[in-house]
Design a protein around this motif. Structure first.
Motif, mmCIF file in Angstrom:
data_model
loop_
_atom_site.group_PDB
_atom_site.id
_atom_site.type_symbol
_atom_site.label_atom_id
_atom_site.label_comp_id
_atom_site.label_asym_id
_atom_site.label_seq_id
_atom_site.Cartn_x
_atom_site.Cartn_y
_atom_site.Cartn_z
ATOM 1 N N THR A 1 6.290 -0.560 2.160
ATOM 2 C CA THR A 1 6.575 -1.869 2.744
ATOM 3 C C THR A 1 6.068 -2.980 1.838
ATOM 4 N N GLY B 1 5.048 13.098 3.917
ATOM 5 C CA GLY B 1 5.240 12.030 4.900
ATOM 6 C C GLY B 1 4.093 12.085 5.892
ATOM 7 N N SER B 2 4.298 12.833 6.990
ATOM 8 C CA SER B 2 3.208 12.994 7.959
ATOM 9 C C SER B 2 2.030 13.730 7.325
ATOM 10 N N GLU C 1 4.124 11.756 17.341
ATOM 11 C CA GLU C 1 3.697 13.162 17.461
ATOM 12 C C GLU C 1 2.331 13.358 16.791
ATOM 13 N N TRP D 1 9.272 4.370 0.587
ATOM 14 C CA TRP D 1 9.134 3.502 1.770
ATOM 15 C C TRP D 1 7.885 2.631 1.722
ATOM 16 N N PHE E 1 1.229 5.318 0.173
ATOM 17 C CA PHE E 1 0.742 6.687 0.412
ATOM 18 C C PHE E 1 1.899 7.691 0.325
ATOM 19 N N SER E 2 2.998 7.373 1.025
ATOM 20 C CA SER E 2 4.041 8.368 1.308
ATOM 21 C C SER E 2 4.820 8.759 0.067
ATOM 22 N N VAL F 1 0.850 -1.187 0.000
ATOM 23 C CA VAL F 1 0.000 0.000 0.000
ATOM 24 C C VAL F 1 0.889 1.242 0.000
ATOM 25 N N ILE G 1 5.906 4.979 11.815
ATOM 26 C CA ILE G 1 4.965 4.625 10.736
ATOM 27 C C ILE G 1 3.497 4.739 11.167
ATOM 28 N N SER H 1 3.074 9.042 13.062
ATOM 29 C CA SER H 1 4.155 9.043 14.069
ATOM 30 C C SER H 1 3.569 9.304 15.457
HETATM 31 P P1 FAD Z 1 8.169 13.710 8.526
HETATM 32 O O1 FAD Z 1 6.734 13.836 8.192
HETATM 33 O O2 FAD Z 1 9.144 14.565 7.805
HETATM 34 O O3 FAD Z 1 8.330 13.966 10.089
HETATM 35 C C1 FAD Z 1 9.600 14.129 10.722
HETATM 36 C C2 FAD Z 1 9.376 14.326 12.213
HETATM 37 O O4 FAD Z 1 8.597 15.507 12.430
HETATM 38 C C3 FAD Z 1 8.607 13.179 12.863
HETATM 39 O O5 FAD Z 1 9.059 12.971 14.166
HETATM 40 C C4 FAD Z 1 7.179 13.699 12.905
HETATM 41 O O6 FAD Z 1 6.429 13.109 13.943
HETATM 42 C C5 FAD Z 1 7.427 15.173 13.160
HETATM 43 N N1 FAD Z 1 6.308 15.989 12.682
HETATM 44 C C6 FAD Z 1 5.845 16.132 11.407
HETATM 45 N N2 FAD Z 1 4.775 16.940 11.388
HETATM 46 C C7 FAD Z 1 4.532 17.299 12.663
HETATM 47 C C8 FAD Z 1 3.563 18.121 13.305
HETATM 48 N N3 FAD Z 1 2.566 18.713 12.625
HETATM 49 N N4 FAD Z 1 3.647 18.285 14.648
HETATM 50 C C9 FAD Z 1 4.601 17.660 15.359
HETATM 51 N N5 FAD Z 1 5.553 16.866 14.823
HETATM 52 C C10 FAD Z 1 5.514 16.701 13.495
HETATM 53 N N6 FAD Z 1 4.593 4.727 3.681
HETATM 54 C C11 FAD Z 1 3.679 4.151 2.847
HETATM 55 O O7 FAD Z 1 2.981 4.841 2.119
HETATM 56 N N7 FAD Z 1 3.520 2.805 2.810
HETATM 57 C C12 FAD Z 1 4.230 1.960 3.596
HETATM 58 O O8 FAD Z 1 4.050 0.750 3.526
HETATM 59 C C13 FAD Z 1 5.217 2.529 4.482
HETATM 60 N N8 FAD Z 1 5.997 1.726 5.245
HETATM 61 C C14 FAD Z 1 6.997 2.302 6.004
HETATM 62 C C15 FAD Z 1 7.866 1.473 6.731
HETATM 63 C C16 FAD Z 1 8.928 2.018 7.445
HETATM 64 C C17 FAD Z 1 9.871 1.132 8.167
HETATM 65 C C18 FAD Z 1 9.109 3.443 7.467
HETATM 66 C C19 FAD Z 1 10.260 4.065 8.218
HETATM 67 C C20 FAD Z 1 8.238 4.251 6.785
HETATM 68 C C21 FAD Z 1 7.180 3.704 6.049
HETATM 69 N N9 FAD Z 1 6.318 4.506 5.309
HETATM 70 C C22 FAD Z 1 5.365 3.946 4.488
HETATM 71 C C23 FAD Z 1 6.459 5.950 5.375
HETATM 72 C C24 FAD Z 1 5.895 6.495 6.690
HETATM 73 O O9 FAD Z 1 4.501 6.473 6.631
HETATM 74 C C25 FAD Z 1 6.482 7.900 6.929
HETATM 75 O O10 FAD Z 1 7.862 7.729 7.201
HETATM 76 C C26 FAD Z 1 5.790 8.594 8.075
HETATM 77 O O11 FAD Z 1 4.501 8.991 7.707
HETATM 78 C C27 FAD Z 1 6.565 9.839 8.534
HETATM 79 O O12 FAD Z 1 6.876 10.650 7.444
HETATM 80 P P2 FAD Z 1 8.371 11.163 7.248
HETATM 81 O O13 FAD Z 1 9.287 10.019 7.446
HETATM 82 O O14 FAD Z 1 8.415 11.885 5.957
HETATM 83 O O15 FAD Z 1 8.633 12.162 8.438
#
Ligand code: FAD
Length: 364
Positions: free
Chosen positions: A144, A117-118, A350, A142, A111-112, A109, A345, A348
């Motif tokens: 999975t 990301g978030s 937060e 990313w 999304f990211s 699946v 994942i 997060s």
């Molecule tokens: P960012 O969004 O850049 O965030 C960085 C930091 O800032 C985090 O600590 C976050 O909590 C914090 N932050 C961001 N916004 C805010 C806010 N408004 N307030 C406070 N803190 C904030 N994605 C898919 O689509 N499909 C998958 O199957 C999938 N599997 C994954 C498996 C693994 C092992 C990993 C590491 C990631 C996977 N992902 C997947 C992606 C995952 O969903 C994203 O890594 C996650 O949503 C966080 O996005 P980011 O890494 O870009 O961090």
């Protein structure tokens, strides 16, 4: 669910450490698990599934999570894909895709994106209709299980709303590039995917075009959150049993480690972590099974509590085992790396805290 748990136990057994070091799972074994229905165990028997409740699927997910974080990750993705088809797809799509997902085909699946990301509202992947076809352009990161997947459910923008489309592996324009050396769940087949004018029949668009993107995403993520949360319960159970076994048998200063009170406290904290995670997961699954309105917030709570407990609990288990777990390949070392990623994942820690705070502000 004794049969499915026995199947996972038999096929995974103690092989996870080797898979983690190699960074890859045997795909035929994944297909065997898939064909046994265990990777998306809530799918109804009419589609070849096991028809488990969320609660029973949760226990199965926890057992898998104890044995292998990478297989559990693939299970979460397959379950989310199946849920997306059940929730969003029409009857013909359910009859087409679900028997494949319970018959050995593997799914992921997506999304990211690099800049989403978030904040998934920033996604830029576009899905548009072109006569009888659907065309997808963009890229995901990313994802999975994408390395093993026969089908990838891709979410993107469609007109003013969103859409989810099922992209088969091998479609021209689809590229899948494995993420090198992930911190944890190293064999889960994470990959970046490129979508360059990928052209598909309109029937691959789940439930049609132009739906609400936040609703599409929340629906799939709720399943993923419960699944990850139960996986964290599994990590905690594994860590608890390893830490208790070691503290009971290793002696320092003339007595077992467990009789040193500071070590006993770590064990007590692990028990609390495992029990509280189990209870919030049971609550979320019960809400899911009852179709309760509390479901969304219960899944956020379960994911947040369980992921935090697993990350802290795995760190405590490493502390209790000390040098005995201080190398790659040890189940507790693996749990420590895997658990940290669970705080990132499916929303997060937060993001979960923000959702919980928003919920309380809306309900006071
Ligand atoms: P960012 O969004 O850049 O965030 C960085 C930091 O800032 C985090 O600590 C976050 O909590 C914090 N932050 C961001 N916004 C805010 C806010 N408004 N307030 C406070 N803190 C904030 N994605 C898919 O689509 N499909 C998958 O199957 C999938 N599997 C994954 C498996 C693994 C092992 C990993 C590491 C990631 C996977 N992902 C997947 C992606 C995952 O969903 C994203 O890594 C996650 O949503 C966080 O996005 P980011 O890494 O870009 O961090």
């Amino acid at each position: 669910p004794e049969g499915p748990i026995a199947l996972v136990g038999e096929l995974v057994a103690d092989r996870a450490g080797g898979w983690d070091l190699a960074g890859v799972l045997p795909v035929e074994l994944l297909r065997e698990l898939g064909a046994g229905g265990v990777l998306c165990a809530e799918v109804e028997a009419a589609y070849g599934g096991l028809g488990l409740t969320s609660r029973l699927n949760g226990e199965l997910t926890a057992c898998t999570g104890t044995l292998c974080g990478s297989v559990r990750s693939v299970m979460t993705s397959q379950g989310m894909a199946a849920w997306a088809v059940r929730r969003l797809g029409d009857r013909a799509q359910r009859e087409d895709y679900l028997p494949r997902l319970t018959g050995g085909a593997l799914a992921a699946v997506a999304f990211s994106e690099p800049d989403a990301g978030s904040d998934l509202s920033a996604m830029t992947t576009r899905i548009h209709r072109d006569g009888d076809a659907v065309v997808v352009d963009g890229g995901k990161v990313w994802v999975t299980g994408a390395r093993y997947a026969d089908l990838i459910v891709v979410f993107g923008r469609c007109g003013d709303g969103g859409a989810a489309v099922v992209v088969p592996a091998g479609t021209p324009g689809l590229t899948v590039r494995p993420v090198p050396d992930p911190l944890g769940c190293r064999a889960a087949g994470h990959a970046e995917i490129g979508l360059d004018s990928v052209r598909l029949p309109a029937g691959t668009l789940l439930g049609g075009a132009g739906q609400s993107l936040p609703l599409l995403v929340t629906s799939a993520l709720s399943y993923g959150r419960i699944s990850v949360a139960w996986g964290c319960v599994g990590i905690l159970r594994g860590c608890l049993s390893a830490a208790a076994g070691h503290a009971g048998s290793r002696r320092q200063f003339g007595k077992p480690l467990a009789e040193h009170q500071l070590v006993a406290r770590l064990l007590a904290e692990l028990v609390v972590a495992e029990q509280t995670a189990t209870r919030v997961c049971e609550h979320a699954s019960d809400c899911w099974d009852a179709g309760s309105a509390e479901l969304v917030i219960a899944t956020v709570l379960a994911k947040h509590v369980s992921a935090g407990n697993a990350a802290r609990g795995a760190a405590s288990a490493v502390q209790v085992l000390a040098s005995a777990a201080a190398r790659d390949g040890h189940p507790v070392a693996r749990a420590y790396r895997d658990a940290k990623l669970m705080e990132i994942i499916e929303g997060s820690s937060e993001l979960c805290q923000l959702m919980l705070a928003r919920h309380v502000l809306e309900t006071v």
